[in-house]
Design a protein around this motif. Structure first.
Motif, PDB file in Angstrom:
ATOM      1  N   LEU A 237      -0.427  -7.900  -5.204  1.00  0.00           N
ATOM      2  CA  LEU A 237      -0.057  -6.750  -4.367  1.00  0.00           C
ATOM      3  C   LEU A 237       0.925  -7.141  -3.266  1.00  0.00           C
ATOM      4  N   TRP A 238       0.648  -8.236  -2.572  1.00  0.00           N
ATOM      5  CA  TRP A 238       1.529  -8.628  -1.463  1.00  0.00           C
ATOM      6  C   TRP A 238       2.888  -9.100  -1.983  1.00  0.00           C
ATOM      7  N   ILE A 239       2.912  -9.684  -3.169  1.00  0.00           N
ATOM      8  CA  ILE A 239       4.174 -10.173  -3.749  1.00  0.00           C
ATOM      9  C   ILE A 239       5.048  -9.002  -4.196  1.00  0.00           C
ATOM     10  N   GLU A 240       4.412  -7.963  -4.737  1.00  0.00           N
ATOM     11  CA  GLU A 240       5.158  -6.796  -5.208  1.00  0.00           C
ATOM     12  C   GLU A 240       5.735  -5.968  -4.055  1.00  0.00           C
ATOM     13  N   THR A 241       5.178  -6.148  -2.855  1.00  0.00           N
ATOM     14  CA  THR A 241       5.643  -5.387  -1.692  1.00  0.00           C
ATOM     15  C   THR A 241       6.875  -6.065  -1.101  1.00  0.00           C
ATOM     16  N   PHE A 242       7.996  -5.359  -1.048  1.00  0.00           N
ATOM     17  CA  PHE A 242       9.271  -5.953  -0.636  1.00  0.00           C
ATOM     18  C   PHE A 242       9.271  -6.306   0.854  1.00  0.00           C
ATOM     19  N   PRO A 243       9.662  -7.556   1.206  1.00  0.00           N
ATOM     20  CA  PRO A 243       9.723  -7.956   2.628  1.00  0.00           C
ATOM     21  C   PRO A 243      11.008  -7.455   3.286  1.00  0.00           C
ATOM     22  N   VAL A 244      10.966  -6.261   3.834  1.00  0.00           N
ATOM     23  CA  VAL A 244      12.154  -5.592   4.378  1.00  0.00           C
ATOM     24  C   VAL A 244      12.771  -6.410   5.517  1.00  0.00           C
ATOM     25  N   GLY A 245      14.096  -6.520   5.491  1.00  0.00           N
ATOM     26  CA  GLY A 245      14.813  -7.185   6.577  1.00  0.00           C
ATOM     27  C   GLY A 245      14.899  -8.694   6.453  1.00  0.00           C
ATOM     28  N   THR A 246      14.339  -9.256   5.413  1.00  0.00           N
ATOM     29  CA  THR A 246      14.398 -10.713   5.208  1.00  0.00           C
ATOM     30  C   THR A 246      15.752 -11.082   4.612  1.00  0.00           C
ATOM     31  N   GLU A 247      16.370 -12.134   5.129  1.00  0.00           N
ATOM     32  CA  GLU A 247      17.655 -12.571   4.593  1.00  0.00           C
ATOM     33  C   GLU A 247      17.485 -12.990   3.135  1.00  0.00           C
ATOM     34  N   TRP A 248      18.459 -12.613   2.315  1.00  0.00           N
ATOM     35  CA  TRP A 248      18.353 -12.887   0.882  1.00  0.00           C
ATOM     36  C   TRP A 248      18.162 -14.365   0.595  1.00  0.00           C
ATOM     37  N   ASP A 249      18.876 -15.230   1.339  1.00  0.00           N
ATOM     38  CA  ASP A 249      18.767 -16.667   1.047  1.00  0.00           C
ATOM     39  C   ASP A 249      17.465 -17.274   1.564  1.00  0.00           C
ATOM     40  N   GLN A 250      16.648 -16.465   2.249  1.00  0.00           N
ATOM     41  CA  GLN A 250      15.346 -16.938   2.731  1.00  0.00           C
ATOM     42  C   GLN A 250      14.191 -16.478   1.844  1.00  0.00           C
ATOM     43  N   LEU A 251      14.476 -15.603   0.891  1.00  0.00           N
ATOM     44  CA  LEU A 251      13.391 -15.035   0.081  1.00  0.00           C
ATOM     45  C   LEU A 251      12.597 -16.094  -0.673  1.00  0.00           C
ATOM     46  N   ASP A 252      13.297 -17.055  -1.270  1.00  0.00           N
ATOM     47  CA  ASP A 252      12.598 -18.094  -2.041  1.00  0.00           C
ATOM     48  C   ASP A 252      11.672 -18.921  -1.151  1.00  0.00           C
TER      49      ASP A 252
ATOM     50  N   LEU B 221      -9.453   0.059   4.019  1.00  0.00           N
ATOM     51  CA  LEU B 221      -8.569   0.861   3.165  1.00  0.00           C
ATOM     52  C   LEU B 221      -9.307   1.463   1.963  1.00  0.00           C
ATOM     53  N   TYR B 222     -10.608   1.320   1.945  1.00  0.00           N
ATOM     54  CA  TYR B 222     -11.411   1.768   0.805  1.00  0.00           C
ATOM     55  C   TYR B 222     -11.254   3.271   0.573  1.00  0.00           C
ATOM     56  N   GLU B 223     -10.864   3.632  -0.650  1.00  0.00           N
ATOM     57  CA  GLU B 223     -10.718   5.022  -1.089  1.00  0.00           C
ATOM     58  C   GLU B 223      -9.763   5.831  -0.209  1.00  0.00           C
ATOM     59  N   LYS B 224      -8.763   5.155   0.360  1.00  0.00           N
ATOM     60  CA  LYS B 224      -7.779   5.842   1.196  1.00  0.00           C
ATOM     61  C   LYS B 224      -6.402   5.789   0.526  1.00  0.00           C
ATOM     62  N   LYS B 225      -5.575   6.761   0.850  1.00  0.00           N
ATOM     63  CA  LYS B 225      -4.195   6.747   0.371  1.00  0.00           C
ATOM     64  C   LYS B 225      -3.396   5.863   1.313  1.00  0.00           C
ATOM     65  N   VAL B 226      -2.733   4.852   0.745  1.00  0.00           N
ATOM     66  CA  VAL B 226      -2.117   3.805   1.567  1.00  0.00           C
ATOM     67  C   VAL B 226      -0.675   3.562   1.136  1.00  0.00           C
ATOM     68  N   TYR B 227       0.188   3.369   2.138  1.00  0.00           N
ATOM     69  CA  TYR B 227       1.595   3.003   1.901  1.00  0.00           C
ATOM     70  C   TYR B 227       1.828   1.627   2.517  1.00  0.00           C
ATOM     71  N   LEU B 228       2.338   0.702   1.713  1.00  0.00           N
ATOM     72  CA  LEU B 228       2.497  -0.689   2.150  1.00  0.00           C
ATOM     73  C   LEU B 228       3.964  -1.090   2.181  1.00  0.00           C
ATOM     74  N   PHE B 229       4.351  -1.795   3.238  1.00  0.00           N
ATOM     75  CA  PHE B 229       5.661  -2.447   3.243  1.00  0.00           C
ATOM     76  C   PHE B 229       5.494  -3.855   3.799  1.00  0.00           C
ATOM     77  N   GLY B 230       6.400  -4.729   3.411  1.00  0.00           N
ATOM     78  CA  GLY B 230       6.335  -6.116   3.853  1.00  0.00           C
ATOM     79  C   GLY B 230       7.419  -6.434   4.869  1.00  0.00           C
ATOM     80  N   CYS B 231       7.255  -7.547   5.536  1.00  0.00           N
ATOM     81  CA  CYS B 231       8.281  -8.094   6.430  1.00  0.00           C
ATOM     82  C   CYS B 231       7.974  -9.585   6.573  1.00  0.00           C
TER      83      CYS B 231
END
Length: 331
Positions: free
Chosen positions: A46-61, A83-93
């Motif tokens: 789940l955490w890997i699939e969530t895009f880390p917004v604002g991270t420099e491309w050359d730092q992603l690896d 978060l049990y049985e709740k509607k949740v929106y996730l983003f990374g950074c």
């Protein structure tokens, strides 16, 4: 026939010679150790699939060089979790921090996941801002190839997505890294200056309260960078101080003062418009939407300590970004 004779001779050998032959012993096959494969957890990626917004491309690896443990995020969806049985929106950074790992001190891009509990997407926009950019941009996130998409747990991956009533949505970016080399530099940098945008109509924005303006005056031989507070600073004294510090030349004094006055007028006008827009948004809002905004909760998840990654327990912060402010809870 010779072959027939030979075969017959073999068959007529004395019994004693056949009986004296000992049967050849069979070699026992070495028993291999049984292989055990650890079962994949249902929300493991789940955490890997969530895009880390604002991270420099050359730092992603570098973000994924460690085996970060987000079992706290997974457990939050279990019975008794926040978060049990709740509607949740996730983003990374990511948050660059100086941490210790295996006796060595190093700066590491720490992945962080923010969970927004809400009956609807918190926003469909992205903020783009940096020190280098004169003006902030608020644009549709689809312009940056980002969108909220349903997350499918591992046990449901073989099911048809449209039949699943997903309660978990993640911010995903479809920009292919292989195509980055074809992007113009300004477009490329925009991804690094992205911040997930959120507008809370019941809370006065920092900009509405601020009396400061960022000044980037195009002087020669170099631009003047400074902050002017129209309530605390007196323009004449402020300008004279810049001249004394040789940041501004005497012959540019009047032009600089007029430049600052114009920036102050723009900021005041923006503050008034923001307050008016907020008031109008609240007036037009349904009671159901008002209740949703008031009950919205932000949870910020850091990786838990594990032997395979640095311990980030001492660098946790409730601050998310300038739009979201602080999380209601840090885990």
């Amino acid at each position: 026939m010779k072959k027939g004779t030979k075969r017959k001779a073999t068959q007529n050998q004395p019994k004693s010679s056949q009986e004296n032959k000992k049967p050849r012993a069979k070699r026992a096959k070495p028993q291999s150790e049984p292989e055990y494969f650890e079962d994949k957890r249902n929300l493991e990626d789940l955490w890997i699939e969530t895009f880390p917004v604002g991270t420099e491309w050359d730092q992603l690896d570098s973000v994924y060089q460690f085996k970060w443990d987000f079992s706290n995020l997974e457990n939050a969806f279990e019975e008794g979790g926040v978060l049990y049985e709740k509607k949740v929106y996730l983003f990374g950074c990511t948050e660059p921090q100086l941490v210790m790992f295996k006796g060595e001190s190093k700066v590491v891009c720490i992945p962080v996941v923010v969970a927004v509990v809400s009956p609807f997407p918190p926003s469909d926009k992205i903020g783009i801002n940096s020190v280098q950019r004169e003006a902030e941009e608020i644009i549709p996130m689809k312009q940056m190839k980002m969108d909220w998409v349903p997350y499918i747990p591992l046990e449901n991956r073989d099911s048809q997505v449209d039949r699943l009533k997903s309660q978990i949505f993640i911010l995903r970016c479809t920009q292919r890294r292989s195509a980055l080399k074809h992007l113009k530099l300004d477009r490329l940098k925009k991804f690094e200056y992205c911040l997930p945008y959120f507008y809370q109509p019941f809370k006065e924005d920092e900009l509405e309260q601020s009396t400061e303006v960022q000044i980037i005056y195009p002087a020669e031989p170099k631009p003047v960078f400074c902050e002017f507070d129209w309530e605390l600073d007196e323009l004449e004294e402020f300008t004279d101080r810049l001249i004394q510090e040789e940041e501004l030349s005497e012959d540019q004094k009047d032009a600089f003062k007029e430049f600052v006055r114009e920036k102050v007028r723009e900021a005041r006008r923006a503050n008034r418009e923001a307050r008016e827009a907020r008031r109008k948004a609240i007036e037009e809002m349904s009671e159901e939407t008002k209740a949703a905004f008031e009950q919205m909760r932000f949870y910020k998840f850091y990786p838990v300590p594990s032997p395979d990654a640095p311990d980030v327990s001492n660098v946790k912060s409730p601050f998310i970004n300038r739009y979201y402010g602080k999380a209601h809870e840090v885990l």
